[in-house]
Enzyme design. Structure first.
Site, mmCIF file in Angstrom:
data_model
loop_
_atom_site.group_PDB
_atom_site.id
_atom_site.type_symbol
_atom_site.label_atom_id
_atom_site.label_comp_id
_atom_site.label_asym_id
_atom_site.label_seq_id
_atom_site.Cartn_x
_atom_site.Cartn_y
_atom_site.Cartn_z
ATOM 1 N N GLY A 70 0.746 -1.250 0.004
ATOM 2 C CA GLY A 70 0.059 -0.109 -0.108
ATOM 3 C C GLY A 70 0.944 1.330 -0.136
ATOM 4 N N THR A 71 1.843 1.167 0.788
ATOM 5 C CA THR A 71 2.691 2.251 0.920
ATOM 6 C C THR A 71 3.373 2.787 -0.646
ATOM 7 O OG1 THR A 71 3.588 1.754 3.057
ATOM 8 C CG2 THR A 71 5.057 2.943 1.836
ATOM 9 N N ASN A 149 -6.612 4.512 10.078
ATOM 10 C CA ASN A 149 -6.366 3.249 10.510
ATOM 11 C C ASN A 149 -6.531 3.169 12.031
ATOM 12 O OD1 ASN A 149 -4.059 5.261 9.598
ATOM 13 N ND2 ASN A 149 -3.014 4.074 10.879
ATOM 14 N N GLN A 179 -7.377 0.818 4.498
ATOM 15 C CA GLN A 179 -8.076 0.174 5.459
ATOM 16 C C GLN A 179 -9.629 0.028 5.343
ATOM 17 O OE1 GLN A 179 -7.148 -1.052 8.423
ATOM 18 N NE2 GLN A 179 -5.098 -0.324 8.552
ATOM 19 N N SER A 199 -3.921 -2.339 -0.098
ATOM 20 C CA SER A 199 -2.986 -3.376 0.160
ATOM 21 C C SER A 199 -3.359 -4.671 0.439
ATOM 22 C CB SER A 199 -2.353 -2.860 1.768
ATOM 23 O OG SER A 199 -1.572 -3.634 1.980
ATOM 24 N N HIS A 201 -2.043 -7.277 2.802
ATOM 25 C CA HIS A 201 -2.124 -7.948 3.777
ATOM 26 C C HIS A 201 -3.300 -7.576 4.716
ATOM 27 C CE1 HIS A 201 0.310 -5.087 6.407
ATOM 28 N NE2 HIS A 201 0.395 -4.480 5.528
ATOM 29 N N THR A 237 9.602 -7.681 -12.481
ATOM 30 C CA THR A 237 8.838 -8.902 -12.909
ATOM 31 C C THR A 237 7.507 -8.902 -11.804
ATOM 32 O OG1 THR A 237 10.760 -9.795 -13.965
ATOM 33 C CG2 THR A 237 9.049 -11.241 -13.419
ATOM 34 N N CYS A 325 1.019 -0.579 12.679
ATOM 35 C CA CYS A 325 1.450 -0.758 11.513
ATOM 36 C C CYS A 325 2.736 -0.026 10.866
ATOM 37 C CB CYS A 325 0.464 -0.859 10.475
ATOM 38 S SG CYS A 325 -0.535 0.686 10.246
HETATM 39 N N1 PLP Z 1 -2.147 3.475 4.586
HETATM 40 C C1 PLP Z 1 -2.760 2.933 5.580
HETATM 41 C C2 PLP Z 1 -4.212 3.869 6.126
HETATM 42 C C3 PLP Z 1 -2.307 1.830 6.604
HETATM 43 O O1 PLP Z 1 -2.925 1.390 7.598
HETATM 44 C C4 PLP Z 1 -1.355 1.182 5.838
HETATM 45 C C5 PLP Z 1 -0.757 0.011 6.908
HETATM 46 O O2 PLP Z 1 -1.032 -0.170 7.840
HETATM 47 C C6 PLP Z 1 -0.729 1.548 5.156
HETATM 48 C C7 PLP Z 1 -1.091 2.590 4.148
HETATM 49 C C8 PLP Z 1 0.427 1.000 4.252
HETATM 50 O O3 PLP Z 1 0.192 -0.154 3.681
HETATM 51 P P1 PLP Z 1 1.464 -1.197 3.357
HETATM 52 O O4 PLP Z 1 1.593 -2.066 4.975
HETATM 53 O O5 PLP Z 1 0.812 -2.605 2.630
HETATM 54 O O6 PLP Z 1 2.600 -0.634 3.026
#
Ligand code: PLP
Length: 383
Positions: A70-71, A149, A179, A199, A201, A237, A325
């Protein structure tokens, strides 16, 4: 008994995901860019996963760039877009965004743009009156998360898109949906936004997977350069087991489970209130649609969250103090501070986050354990 209430930090991969990963490693392991049949089959499976992820957001036919998390999706959306904007302008960012967005600010400033932070109200919802005064023709991008989150506050994305249409029609809107994806209904096609990050996970797929859904018109420069995969927007890839797992997780997700999650969240709140009469909720009314069905943030004064968290761990109940997180840094949550909580209120805040597999027994067990520890620990708090 183990009761896992930290699903906003990460979720356990579901059975369909484990099967998809196994398939991706044992059969669908070819490079999807190769020209022989088994590789083309992998390409087709990847396309099916892409369609699945898009469909869940009512974004059929739109662009989906698979990313490593997600980042990365947030970074591509913000920096990739802003690198295409030649004239320096203003970027509006909600002040309670995840670090995946907030930590882009220094780079946004280096690109020559200005940043202004959108404040939130006591419930952690964007202050639209303040936002209106910030919106003018110089705004080039707006970043607004779908669901916070830490508190589960659902942001008014549609309203912000309407305000953008009126006051700064050239500005692109990015939504961090990490989220909210699957948990809170979202119709990308009618939302008026230009990009949406999610994301793997957080939805029972794998860590190290995610995606960015974009409107066709959004101009993007790549952030990673190389072999031109993902239409050149994200070279490297593809992570086939991870991508197939994403598709499988989305397919296996039953939207009806969101109703049950909210029921269990409200049951948990009732039981916690019985145990801790002075409990306060941080965020919107948990029964309201402005509150996501799976996140409950409560303050249990005078017991500090770190103390309660470790006590609960002894009983197999896993929760989080604020947001786990991002990192293990133990500081007062900037999100709760932005909502106007005192240091003591924020210091005693616990987050319970549920998933479709959470059971009533787990809820009852967690509440029983909180009651036991609260009654003991409240006596030992230094005033
Ligand atoms: N954005 C939000 C609102 C999140 O809660 C998180 C992770 O907890 C992220 C972004 C980042 O996602 P990732 O852990 O897949 O990089």
């Amino acid at each position: 008994m183990e009761a896992y209430f930290d699903n906003s930090a990460t979720t356990r991969p579901c059975e369909a995901v484990r099967a998809a990963v196994n398939h991706g490693m044992t059969e669908a392991w070819y490079n999807p860019s190769a020209l022989y049949k088994p590789a083309m089959n992998v390409q087709q499976e990847m396309d099916a996963a892409r369609r699945e992820c898009l469909h869940a957001l009512h974004a059929d036919g739109r662009r989906l760039i698979f990313t490593s998390c997600g980042t990365e999706a947030d970074n591509i959306a913000l920096l990739g877009h802003l690198r295409t904007v030649r004239k320096p302008g203003k970027v509006l960012i909600l002040n309670i965004e995840h670090p995946a967005v907030l930590q882009c600010i220094p780079e946004i400033l280096r690109l020559g743009h200005k940043v202004e932070e959108i404040p939130v109200d006591r419930n952690g919802i964007a202050d639209l009156t303040a936002l209106e005064t910030m919106m003018d023709g110089s705004v080039v991008q707006i970043s607004l998360m779908q669901v916070n989150n830490e508190t589960g506050a659902v942001q008014p994305v549609r309203t912000v898109a309407e305000m953008r249409n009126r006051l700064c029609p050239e500005a692109a809107i990015h939504v961090d949906g990490v989220q909210g994806y699957l948990r809170v209904p979202f119709d990308f096609s009618h939302s008026g936004i230009q990009s949406y990050a999610f994301s793997g996970h957080k939805i029972h797929a794998l860590k190290g997977t995610g995606g960015l859904i974009c409107s066709e018109k959004l101009k993007l420069n790549p952030v990673i350069f190389g072999g031109g995969q993902e239409e050149g927007y994200r070279s490297g890839t593809e992570n086939i087991p991870g991508i197939l797992a994403l598709g499988a997780a989305v397919k296996a997700y039953d939207p009806e489970s969101n109703v049950n999650m909210r029921r269990l969240k409200l049951l948990l709140l009732d039981k916690l209130r019985e145990a801790v009469p002075n409990l306060t909720v941080n965020g919107p009314d948990p029964a309201d649609e402005q509150s996501a069905p799976h996140i409950l943030n409560v303050t249990l004064r005078p017991v500090r969250s770190q103390t309660m968290l470790f006590a609960l761990e002894g009983d197999g109940v896993f929760v989080s103090a604020g947001s786990a997180c991002a990192s293990r840094k133990q500081k007062i949550s900037p999100v709760l501070k932005s909502m106007g909580l005192s240091t003591e209120e924020a210091d005693c805040a616990l987050r319970f986050s549920l998933c479709p597999y959470t059971t009533e027994d787990e809820v009852m067990w967690a509440a029983t354990c909180v009651e036991k520890h609260y009654n003991l620990l409240k006596k030992y708090v230094r005033r």
